[in-house]
Write a protein that holds these residues in place. Structure first.
Motif, PDB file in Angstrom:
ATOM      1  N   PRO A   1       2.147  15.520  11.583  1.00  0.00           N
ATOM      2  CA  PRO A   1       3.610  14.558  11.113  1.00  0.00           C
ATOM      3  C   PRO A   1       4.576  15.603   9.981  1.00  0.00           C
ATOM      4  O   PRO A   1       6.038  15.041  10.445  1.00  0.00           O
ATOM      5  CB  PRO A   1       3.593  12.994  10.588  1.00  0.00           C
ATOM      6  CG  PRO A   1       2.535  13.475  10.116  1.00  0.00           C
ATOM      7  CD  PRO A   1       1.388  14.619  11.122  1.00  0.00           C
TER       8      PRO A   1
ATOM      9  N   SER B   1       6.100   8.995   2.132  1.00  0.00           N
ATOM     10  CA  SER B   1       7.061  10.466   2.848  1.00  0.00           C
ATOM     11  C   SER B   1       7.684   9.469   3.697  1.00  0.00           C
ATOM     12  O   SER B   1       8.035  10.324   4.848  1.00  0.00           O
ATOM     13  CB  SER B   1       6.121  11.481   3.596  1.00  0.00           C
ATOM     14  OG  SER B   1       5.344  11.403   4.500  1.00  0.00           O
ATOM     15  N   SER B   2       6.760   8.101   4.361  1.00  0.00           N
ATOM     16  CA  SER B   2       7.516   7.719   5.473  1.00  0.00           C
ATOM     17  C   SER B   2       9.241   7.294   5.253  1.00  0.00           C
ATOM     18  O   SER B   2      10.331   7.573   3.969  1.00  0.00           O
ATOM     19  CB  SER B   2       7.491   5.851   5.467  1.00  0.00           C
ATOM     20  OG  SER B   2       7.172   5.034   4.089  1.00  0.00           O
TER      21      SER B   2
ATOM     22  N   GLY C   1       1.036   5.347   0.334  1.00  0.00           N
ATOM     23  CA  GLY C   1      -0.147   6.822   0.872  1.00  0.00           C
ATOM     24  C   GLY C   1       0.484   8.231   0.262  1.00  0.00           C
ATOM     25  O   GLY C   1       0.333   8.470  -0.745  1.00  0.00           O
TER      26      GLY C   1
ATOM     27  N   PRO D   1       1.003  -1.751   0.000  1.00  0.00           N
ATOM     28  CA  PRO D   1      -0.137   0.524  -0.167  1.00  0.00           C
ATOM     29  C   PRO D   1       0.688   1.467  -0.296  1.00  0.00           C
ATOM     30  O   PRO D   1       2.078   1.064   0.823  1.00  0.00           O
ATOM     31  CB  PRO D   1      -0.814  -0.444   1.498  1.00  0.00           C
ATOM     32  CG  PRO D   1       0.014  -1.339   1.879  1.00  0.00           C
ATOM     33  CD  PRO D   1       0.941  -1.669   1.469  1.00  0.00           C
TER      34      PRO D   1
HETATM   35  C1  LIG Z   1       9.737  16.036   6.530  1.00  0.00           C
HETATM   36  C2  LIG Z   1       8.984  14.493   6.954  1.00  0.00           C
HETATM   37  C3  LIG Z   1       9.219  14.743   8.206  1.00  0.00           C
HETATM   38  C4  LIG Z   1       8.542  13.910   8.791  1.00  0.00           C
HETATM   39  N1  LIG Z   1       8.374  14.224  10.511  1.00  0.00           N
HETATM   40  C5  LIG Z   1       7.189  13.362  11.516  1.00  0.00           C
HETATM   41  C6  LIG Z   1       6.872  13.201  12.130  1.00  0.00           C
HETATM   42  O1  LIG Z   1       6.829  14.653  12.792  1.00  0.00           O
HETATM   43  N2  LIG Z   1       6.086  12.439  12.877  1.00  0.00           N
HETATM   44  C7  LIG Z   1       5.698  10.995  12.784  1.00  0.00           C
HETATM   45  O2  LIG Z   1       5.330  10.252  12.585  1.00  0.00           O
HETATM   46  N3  LIG Z   1       6.592  11.200  10.859  1.00  0.00           N
HETATM   47  C8  LIG Z   1       7.205  11.717  10.692  1.00  0.00           C
HETATM   48  N4  LIG Z   1       8.255  11.578   9.434  1.00  0.00           N
HETATM   49  C9  LIG Z   1       7.761  10.005   8.849  1.00  0.00           C
HETATM   50  C10 LIG Z   1       6.237   9.450   7.693  1.00  0.00           C
HETATM   51  O3  LIG Z   1       6.012  11.357   7.910  1.00  0.00           O
HETATM   52  C11 LIG Z   1       5.308   8.811   8.683  1.00  0.00           C
HETATM   53  O4  LIG Z   1       5.616   7.984   8.339  1.00  0.00           O
HETATM   54  C12 LIG Z   1       3.708   8.782   7.846  1.00  0.00           C
HETATM   55  O5  LIG Z   1       2.752   8.887   8.566  1.00  0.00           O
HETATM   56  C13 LIG Z   1       4.320   8.501   6.257  1.00  0.00           C
HETATM   57  O6  LIG Z   1       2.369   8.713   5.787  1.00  0.00           O
HETATM   58  P1  LIG Z   1       2.492   8.463   4.324  1.00  0.00           P
HETATM   59  O7  LIG Z   1       0.735   8.882   3.820  1.00  0.00           O
HETATM   60  O8  LIG Z   1       3.359   9.117   3.982  1.00  0.00           O
HETATM   61  O9  LIG Z   1       2.601   7.048   4.451  1.00  0.00           O
HETATM   62  P2  LIG Z   1       3.665   6.064   3.260  1.00  0.00           P
HETATM   63  O10 LIG Z   1       5.309   6.881   3.144  1.00  0.00           O
HETATM   64  O11 LIG Z   1       3.237   6.383   1.572  1.00  0.00           O
HETATM   65  O12 LIG Z   1       3.497   5.214   3.265  1.00  0.00           O
HETATM   66  C14 LIG Z   1       4.018   4.401   5.450  1.00  0.00           C
HETATM   67  C15 LIG Z   1       3.839   2.950   5.586  1.00  0.00           C
HETATM   68  O13 LIG Z   1       2.003   2.919   5.723  1.00  0.00           O
HETATM   69  C16 LIG Z   1       1.477   2.134   4.802  1.00  0.00           C
HETATM   70  N5  LIG Z   1       0.834   2.145   4.022  1.00  0.00           N
HETATM   71  C17 LIG Z   1       0.050   3.714   3.468  1.00  0.00           C
HETATM   72  N6  LIG Z   1      -1.573   3.643   2.857  1.00  0.00           N
HETATM   73  C18 LIG Z   1      -1.610   2.824   3.814  1.00  0.00           C
HETATM   74  C19 LIG Z   1      -2.907   2.416   4.191  1.00  0.00           C
HETATM   75  N7  LIG Z   1      -4.074   3.056   3.357  1.00  0.00           N
HETATM   76  N8  LIG Z   1      -3.323   1.147   4.929  1.00  0.00           N
HETATM   77  C20 LIG Z   1      -2.099   0.258   4.706  1.00  0.00           C
HETATM   78  N9  LIG Z   1      -1.260   0.175   4.426  1.00  0.00           N
HETATM   79  C21 LIG Z   1      -0.314   1.563   4.402  1.00  0.00           C
HETATM   80  C22 LIG Z   1       2.713   1.850   3.177  1.00  0.00           C
HETATM   81  O14 LIG Z   1       2.907   0.830   2.521  1.00  0.00           O
HETATM   82  C23 LIG Z   1       4.195   1.379   4.061  1.00  0.00           C
HETATM   83  O15 LIG Z   1       4.035   0.713   4.917  1.00  0.00           O
HETATM   84  C24 LIG Z   1       8.379  12.771   9.104  1.00  0.00           C
HETATM   85  C25 LIG Z   1       8.888  13.069   7.213  1.00  0.00           C
HETATM   86  C26 LIG Z   1       9.016  13.259   6.456  1.00  0.00           C
HETATM   87  C27 LIG Z   1       9.741  13.447   5.084  1.00  0.00           C
END
Ligand SMILES: Cc1cc2nc3c(=O)[nH]c(=O)nc-3n(C[C@H](O)[C@H](O)[C@H](O)COP(=O)(O)OP(=O)(O)OC[C@H]3O[C@@H](n4cnc5c(N)ncnc54)[C@H](O)[C@@H]3O)c2cc1C
Length: 466
Positions: free
Chosen positions: A137, A78-79, A75, A73
């Protein structure tokens, strides 16, 4: 990592016939759907698909389960721990077309959303109702991704993490079955807590296709305060003092001097280049003023200077935008470098010693590893800047990360407060969990016997994790 395997031709033909140009195999789009915000090598999936509803996700998962093809999956991407990589190939299921806000129940202060809704879009939508979704985040992540990584960020000190705000989810399980883990009741004692099992499972147990989330009322007033300290230890000690005093921080963030310097350059700020605390309080106008002043008094006892506070929304927004851009600001200190983000979290009382030891160790190893932290939770990040071509530097960074994670464990903390395990933190999970890791592997094997859900993440070397 094993070589990437292409998708079976029959599956490709079926997906093309059903999804048309919502099924894509171009090299650029595949690379964008591997890990891109991390130092971990990009391992693209074989193809990317864009479903628009739960039934389509269920259909895709059932087809992949039948063919034994991994699904990952996606999103907002940004992970930070390689969670999106496809070490065994497979199909990236991009959920960014599932962006409906299905219901806002203002009286109950909850909402129901599809997983591709971002937190900023939800907050824009909620503004007129006087409500907001409090977790932030920094990156404009999707709510599905935030739930999957059990994210938190700068406001967790007051509002908790995703485990506290997700009331229930709808999810497509590894065999294509669609389940709902709960309803809209504020609490439930109905059986095993499957909501919390899926929250933080990083896409390894199911795909979240709908979320029911708790909301908060927009506070009447908010104040932001900042002050500088002679050392990061003094700043951490001030936070501990203020928390013990009972100050209800909505945010309390620490930046070390190098991070402040990077922020000044990147975000055109003029902050004193010394360890800095940024605080925020939410409440009534008098309360937030009193809290800011009380914070100043406590901070001064620990050597703080330059206390400044504001209730002006634009000034606050500018300051927090600068805080949230720290990752990019620090990367800008060394163009071409990659950033390795640490994420340890320790009990608050051990925070000052953990940060002091970490700073000393990074210096001893000759690393540039500025610190920014959600110190109200005992959680801080070093962003270690490394030249990926410099083996010695990479080795020193790995030594540091391993040493820091061990230190956090010895202080009764964790290797990850919020970024999750993905691929990057796998070596530390076993040490942290002990025999409980076997229970995690048993859950994975029971729910995903074919190991198709985001394999190679969290659990390495366990059969169901491939
Ligand atoms: C500049 C920066 C700052 C950040 N600061 C923080 C912070 O302060 N706190 C924090 O917690 N994180 C932070 N992060 C990390 C990141 O933003 C988080 O991990 C965020 O929750 C990821 O969300 P995403 O939508 O980008 O997921 P993705 O990166 O697309 O996916 C993350 C994970 O979730 C899974 N996934 C995605 N969508 C689903 C779904 N619908 N169902 C099941 N699984 C799914 C994916 O397979 C993957 O394993 C930061 C990242 C950056 C780049």
């Amino acid at each position: 990592m094993p070589a990437v395997s292409a998708l079976p031709q029959a599956l490709v033909e079926t997906l093309r016939a059903r999804f048309g140009d919502r099924f894509q195999t171009g090299a650029a789009i595949r690379a964008q759907h591997g890990a891109t915000t991390t130092w971990i090598e990009n391992q693209p999936p074989d193809a990317v698909i864009f479903p628009e509803c739960t039934a389509e996700v269920a259909d895709i998962v059932a087809l992949c389960a039948h063919a034994g093809v991994p699904v990952i999956p996606f999103g907002a991407g940004s992970s930070l721990e390689g969670q999106l990589n496809a070490p065994h190939g497979g199909l990236s299921i991009d959920l960014t077309r599932m962006i409906d806000i299905l219901a806002v129940n203002a009286e109950d202060m909850d909402c129901v959303v599809q997983p591709g809704v971002t937190r900023s879009r939800l907050n824009e939508h909620l503004r007129d109702a006087g409500l907001f979704f409090p977790l932030d985040p920094g990156a404009d992540a999707t709510l599905g991704g935030m739930a999957a990584t059990r994210a938190s960020g700068t406001t967790a000190v007051l509002y908790g993490t995703m485990k506290d705000v997700v009331l229930s989810v709808e999810a497509v399980m590894p065999d294509g079955q669609v389940i709902r883990t709960g309803h809209r009741a504020r609490k439930s004692a109905a059986g095993y807590d499957l909501t919390r099992l899926l929250v933080g499972s990083e896409g390894t147990l199911g795909i979240i296709t709908e979320l029911t989330l708790r909301l908060r009322g927009i506070p009447e007033a908010a104040s932001a305060a900042r002050c500088s300290f002679p050392t990061v230890e003094a700043a951490s000690s001030a936070v501990i003092g203020a928390l013990q005093f009972g100050l209800p921080f909505a945010r309390i963030e620490l930046l070390d001097a190098t991070t402040v310097k990077a922020v000044n350059r990147y975000s055109r700020q003029d902050l004193p280049e010394a360890p800095l605390l940024l605080a925020e309080f939410h409440g009534g106008p008098n309360a937030v003023a009193e809290q800011s002043q009380a914070f100043g008094e406590i901070a001064r006892e620990f050597g703080a200077t330059g206390l400044d506070w504001t209730v002006d929304p634009e000034e606050r927004a500018r300051l927090w935008k600068a805080r949230h851009d720290v990752f990019w600001a620090v990367l800008g200190l060394r163009p071409g470098a990659r950033g390795i983000s640490t994420d340890v979290c320790v009990p608050i009382s051990r925070l000052a010693e953990c940060i002091a030891a970490a700073t000393e160790k990074a210096e001893a190893l000759g690393l540039t590893a500025p610190i920014a932290g959600h110190v109200g939770d005992g959680n801080f990040h070093n962003l270690i800047l490394v030249d990926p071509a410099n083996r010695e530097e990479l080795a020193a960074a790995r030594t540091y990360v391993g040493w820091l994670n061990e230190l956090a464990l010895s202080l009764e903390g964790t290797c990850t407060g919020e970024h999750g395990i993905g691929q990057g933190k796998q070596p530390y999970l076993e040490r942290e969990m002990g025999p409980a890791l076997g229970i995690m592997a048993a859950i994975k094997a029971a729910l995903d016997p074919k190991g198709i859900m985001n394999p190679g993440k969290i659990l390495v070397g366990h059969s169901a994790g491939r």
